[in-house]
Design a protein around this motif. Structure first.
Motif, PDB file in Angstrom:
ATOM      1  N   HIS A  51     -24.280  -5.100  -3.263  1.00 21.37           N
ATOM      2  CA  HIS A  51     -22.903  -5.573  -3.382  1.00 21.37           C
ATOM      3  C   HIS A  51     -22.049  -4.426  -3.919  1.00 21.37           C
ATOM      4  CE1 HIS A  51     -24.731  -6.337  -7.380  1.00 21.37           C
ATOM      5  NE2 HIS A  51     -23.573  -5.846  -7.808  1.00 21.37           N
ATOM      6  N   ILE A  52     -20.745  -4.630  -3.931  1.00 21.50           N
ATOM      7  CA  ILE A  52     -19.817  -3.673  -4.513  1.00 21.50           C
ATOM      8  C   ILE A  52     -19.007  -4.397  -5.579  1.00 21.50           C
ATOM      9  CG2 ILE A  52     -17.814  -2.191  -4.091  1.00 21.50           C
ATOM     10  CD1 ILE A  52     -18.894  -1.751  -1.255  1.00 21.50           C
ATOM     11  N   ASP A  53     -19.052  -3.898  -6.804  1.00 24.01           N
ATOM     12  CA  ASP A  53     -18.334  -4.532  -7.910  1.00 24.01           C
ATOM     13  C   ASP A  53     -16.837  -4.257  -7.820  1.00 24.01           C
ATOM     14  OD1 ASP A  53     -20.563  -5.660  -9.131  1.00 24.01           O
ATOM     15  OD2 ASP A  53     -20.973  -3.878 -10.332  1.00 24.01           O
ATOM     16  N   VAL A  54     -16.054  -5.283  -8.139  1.00 27.08           N
ATOM     17  CA  VAL A  54     -14.592  -5.159  -8.226  1.00 27.08           C
ATOM     18  C   VAL A  54     -14.186  -5.692  -9.593  1.00 27.08           C
ATOM     19  CG1 VAL A  54     -12.372  -5.716  -7.187  1.00 27.08           C
ATOM     20  CG2 VAL A  54     -14.420  -5.592  -5.748  1.00 27.08           C
ATOM     21  N   LYS A 112      -0.176  -9.013 -13.485  1.00 21.39           N
ATOM     22  CA  LYS A 112       0.556  -9.798 -12.502  1.00 21.39           C
ATOM     23  C   LYS A 112       1.377  -8.878 -11.600  1.00 21.39           C
ATOM     24  CE  LYS A 112       3.926 -12.556 -13.839  1.00 21.39           C
ATOM     25  NZ  LYS A 112       4.625 -13.742 -14.414  1.00 21.39           N
ATOM     26  N   GLY A 113       1.278  -9.101 -10.304  1.00 23.87           N
ATOM     27  CA  GLY A 113       1.990  -8.275  -9.344  1.00 23.87           C
ATOM     28  C   GLY A 113       1.194  -7.072  -8.866  1.00 23.87           C
ATOM     29  N   GLU A 114       0.043  -6.818  -9.480  1.00 22.34           N
ATOM     30  CA  GLU A 114      -0.780  -5.664  -9.096  1.00 22.34           C
ATOM     31  C   GLU A 114      -1.887  -6.065  -8.122  1.00 22.34           C
ATOM     32  OE1 GLU A 114      -0.426  -2.727 -13.003  1.00 22.34           O
ATOM     33  OE2 GLU A 114      -2.221  -3.970 -12.764  1.00 22.34           O
ATOM     34  N   SER A 115      -2.382  -5.056  -7.404  1.00 15.26           N
ATOM     35  CA  SER A 115      -3.461  -5.255  -6.440  1.00 15.26           C
ATOM     36  C   SER A 115      -4.514  -4.173  -6.604  1.00 15.26           C
ATOM     37  CB  SER A 115      -2.929  -5.210  -4.997  1.00 15.26           C
ATOM     38  OG  SER A 115      -1.910  -6.150  -4.794  1.00 15.26           O
ATOM     39  N   ILE A 116      -5.711  -4.468  -6.172  1.00 15.60           N
ATOM     40  CA  ILE A 116      -6.772  -3.469  -6.055  1.00 15.60           C
ATOM     41  C   ILE A 116      -7.012  -3.257  -4.569  1.00 15.60           C
ATOM     42  CG2 ILE A 116      -9.223  -2.973  -6.431  1.00 15.60           C
ATOM     43  CD1 ILE A 116      -9.049  -4.549  -9.025  1.00 15.60           C
ATOM     44  N   HIS A 117      -6.991  -1.991  -4.138  1.00 16.75           N
ATOM     45  CA  HIS A 117      -7.158  -1.660  -2.728  1.00 16.75           C
ATOM     46  C   HIS A 117      -8.549  -1.085  -2.457  1.00 16.75           C
ATOM     47  CE1 HIS A 117      -2.883  -2.099  -1.337  1.00 16.75           C
ATOM     48  NE2 HIS A 117      -2.727  -2.149  -2.648  1.00 16.75           N
ATOM     49  N   LEU A 118      -8.865  -0.972  -1.187  1.00 17.70           N
ATOM     50  CA  LEU A 118     -10.172  -0.429  -0.799  1.00 17.70           C
ATOM     51  C   LEU A 118     -10.421   0.938  -1.425  1.00 17.70           C
ATOM     52  CD1 LEU A 118     -10.266  -1.366   3.005  1.00 17.70           C
ATOM     53  CD2 LEU A 118     -11.599  -2.407   1.164  1.00 17.70           C
ATOM     54  N   LEU A 120     -12.050   1.106  -4.947  1.00 14.90           N
ATOM     55  CA  LEU A 120     -13.417   0.648  -5.194  1.00 14.90           C
ATOM     56  C   LEU A 120     -14.346   1.823  -5.490  1.00 14.90           C
ATOM     57  CD1 LEU A 120     -13.803  -2.039  -2.368  1.00 14.90           C
ATOM     58  CD2 LEU A 120     -13.002  -2.333  -4.720  1.00 14.90           C
ATOM     59  N   LYS A 121     -15.257   1.604  -6.420  1.00 15.38           N
ATOM     60  CA  LYS A 121     -16.255   2.617  -6.762  1.00 15.38           C
ATOM     61  C   LYS A 121     -17.497   2.386  -5.905  1.00 15.38           C
ATOM     62  CE  LYS A 121     -14.637   3.168 -11.519  1.00 15.38           C
ATOM     63  NZ  LYS A 121     -14.991   3.079 -12.964  1.00 15.38           N
ATOM     64  N   LEU A 122     -17.833   3.376  -5.094  1.00 14.12           N
ATOM     65  CA  LEU A 122     -18.926   3.242  -4.138  1.00 14.12           C
ATOM     66  C   LEU A 122     -20.126   4.078  -4.547  1.00 14.12           C
ATOM     67  CD1 LEU A 122     -16.814   3.629  -0.869  1.00 14.12           C
ATOM     68  CD2 LEU A 122     -17.497   1.498  -1.988  1.00 14.12           C
ATOM     69  N   PRO A 123     -21.331   3.629  -4.214  1.00 13.73           N
ATOM     70  CA  PRO A 123     -22.521   4.442  -4.464  1.00 13.73           C
ATOM     71  C   PRO A 123     -22.462   5.727  -3.638  1.00 13.73           C
ATOM     72  CG  PRO A 123     -23.111   2.158  -3.985  1.00 13.73           C
ATOM     73  CD  PRO A 123     -21.657   2.313  -3.648  1.00 13.73           C
ATOM     74  N   GLU A 124     -23.196   6.710  -4.058  1.00 14.15           N
ATOM     75  CA  GLU A 124     -23.227   7.991  -3.347  1.00 14.15           C
ATOM     76  C   GLU A 124     -23.692   7.800  -1.908  1.00 14.15           C
ATOM     77  OE1 GLU A 124     -25.288  12.441  -3.732  1.00 14.15           O
ATOM     78  OE2 GLU A 124     -25.652  10.900  -5.250  1.00 14.15           O
ATOM     79  N   GLY A 125     -22.987   8.417  -0.975  1.00 14.11           N
ATOM     80  CA  GLY A 125     -23.359   8.352   0.429  1.00 14.11           C
ATOM     81  C   GLY A 125     -22.811   7.156   1.171  1.00 14.11           C
ATOM     82  N   VAL A 126     -22.088   6.269   0.465  1.00 15.21           N
ATOM     83  CA  VAL A 126     -21.540   5.059   1.083  1.00 15.21           C
ATOM     84  C   VAL A 126     -20.041   5.239   1.311  1.00 15.21           C
ATOM     85  CG1 VAL A 126     -21.169   2.578   0.802  1.00 15.21           C
ATOM     86  CG2 VAL A 126     -23.292   3.623  -0.021  1.00 15.21           C
ATOM     87  N   SER A 127     -19.559   4.862   2.477  1.00 17.92           N
ATOM     88  CA  SER A 127     -18.127   4.952   2.778  1.00 17.92           C
ATOM     89  C   SER A 127     -17.664   3.650   3.433  1.00 17.92           C
ATOM     90  CB  SER A 127     -17.825   6.140   3.691  1.00 17.92           C
ATOM     91  OG  SER A 127     -18.531   6.025   4.919  1.00 17.92           O
ATOM     92  N   ILE A 128     -16.385   3.346   3.258  1.00 17.38           N
ATOM     93  CA  ILE A 128     -15.795   2.138   3.834  1.00 17.38           C
ATOM     94  C   ILE A 128     -15.145   2.492   5.162  1.00 17.38           C
ATOM     95  CG2 ILE A 128     -14.036   0.365   3.510  1.00 17.38           C
ATOM     96  CD1 ILE A 128     -14.529   0.554   0.507  1.00 17.38           C
ATOM     97  N   LEU A 129     -15.533   1.792   6.216  1.00 22.52           N
ATOM     98  CA  LEU A 129     -15.066   2.137   7.557  1.00 22.52           C
ATOM     99  C   LEU A 129     -13.557   1.999   7.710  1.00 22.52           C
ATOM    100  CD1 LEU A 129     -17.827   0.677   9.906  1.00 22.52           C
ATOM    101  CD2 LEU A 129     -17.492   3.011   9.123  1.00 22.52           C
ATOM    102  N   GLY A 153      -7.654   4.804   8.143  1.00 24.84           N
ATOM    103  CA  GLY A 153      -6.365   4.770   7.460  1.00 24.84           C
ATOM    104  C   GLY A 153      -5.912   3.390   7.024  1.00 24.84           C
ATOM    105  N   ASP A 154      -6.824   2.427   6.986  1.00 22.88           N
ATOM    106  CA  ASP A 154      -6.470   1.051   6.619  1.00 22.88           C
ATOM    107  C   ASP A 154      -6.894   0.766   5.182  1.00 22.88           C
ATOM    108  OD1 ASP A 154      -5.777  -1.584   6.574  1.00 22.88           O
ATOM    109  OD2 ASP A 154      -7.346  -2.271   7.951  1.00 22.88           O
ATOM    110  N   ASP A 155      -6.000   1.067   4.252  1.00 20.36           N
ATOM    111  CA  ASP A 155      -6.307   0.880   2.828  1.00 20.36           C
ATOM    112  C   ASP A 155      -5.787  -0.485   2.366  1.00 20.36           C
ATOM    113  OD1 ASP A 155      -7.126   1.285   0.239  1.00 20.36           O
ATOM    114  OD2 ASP A 155      -5.482   2.639  -0.291  1.00 20.36           O
ATOM    115  N   LYS A 156      -6.388  -1.538   2.871  1.00 20.22           N
ATOM    116  CA  LYS A 156      -5.888  -2.877   2.586  1.00 20.22           C
ATOM    117  C   LYS A 156      -6.242  -3.319   1.171  1.00 20.22           C
ATOM    118  CE  LYS A 156      -8.188  -4.438   6.007  1.00 20.22           C
ATOM    119  NZ  LYS A 156      -8.753  -5.289   7.091  1.00 20.22           N
TER     120      LYS A 156
END
Length: 204
Positions: A146-149, A156-162, A165-174, A179-182
């Motif tokens: 899993h990936i912790d958030v 209030k009013g803030e968001s966390i984007h892709l 996120l803190k990813l393990p070494e060697g892992v990337s978000i497609l 360019g989709d930083d939702k």
């Protein structure tokens, strides 16, 4: 990391009628492909796979398929077809996952710190989960459970984007590669409060 395994048999016959016969015998037809090798048809136990998929993390893990000749193949689930109205698996597709090879899987997001979230606890906001999983590219032998958030400091009013996120070494978000930083989670003002704020702003 959890170890998943299934006992399988090589399937020699193909087509709808043989597949229906297999299902009557509580066997599930399946195929293994990828890894630079020819596709291979197999069958597996309906009972065994039904029990295995109760754990949703199996869809983001490597599974070891054990053959009658004592050989094994490492795979990930690529597709699973269910019966229209019964809790029965009709067919499965597996992709070979050789050690070190990068594969794409959907990994669940694990939200932590919700009870102490600043925007909810002290500012009266509402936490809104936008995503429950993300598609990642990762080495098959280092797939994350899993990936912790962490939302504890989210106001209030803030968001966390892709990209946050803190990813393990060697892992990337497609999505980021395209360019989709939702946003994955945000703290919203309650509906009533949002209306009152907009009315107050209009009067001012």
């Amino acid at each position: 990391m959890t170890d998943f395994s299934l006992n399988v048999e090589v399937r020699e016959v193909h087509g709808r009628r043989p597949s229906r016969r297999l299902r009557r015998e509580d066997r599930v037809p399946a195929v293994i492909y990828g890894g630079g090798e020819a596709a291979q048809s197999i069958t597996l136990s309906q009972r065994e796979i039904s029990r295995l998929i109760l754990d949703q993390s199996v869809f983001s893990h490597v599974i070891s398929l054990a053959f009658p000749d004592a050989t094994t193949q490492q795979v990930i689930i690529r597709d699973l077809q269910m019966h229209p109205f019964k809790l029965l698996v009709q067919h499965m597709d597996f992709q070979r996952a050789k050690a070190g090879q990068k594969v794409t899987v959907h990994v669940p997001l694990n939200y932590i710190g919700e009870e102490g979230c600043v925007g909810v606890k002290t500012q009266g906001g509402q936490l809104h989960h936008i995503l429950v999983e993300v598609e990642v590219l990762a080495p098959s032998d280092r797939l994350p459970d899993h990936i912790d958030v962490d939302v504890s400091n989210l106001e209030k009013g803030e968001s966390i984007h892709l990209s946050d996120l803190k990813l393990p070494e060697g892992v990337s978000i497609l999505a980021l590669a395209h360019g989709d930083d939702k946003a994955v989670v945000q703290v919203l003002a309650p509906r009533g409060a949002a209306t009152e704020e907009s009315e107050a702003a209009g009067e001012a």
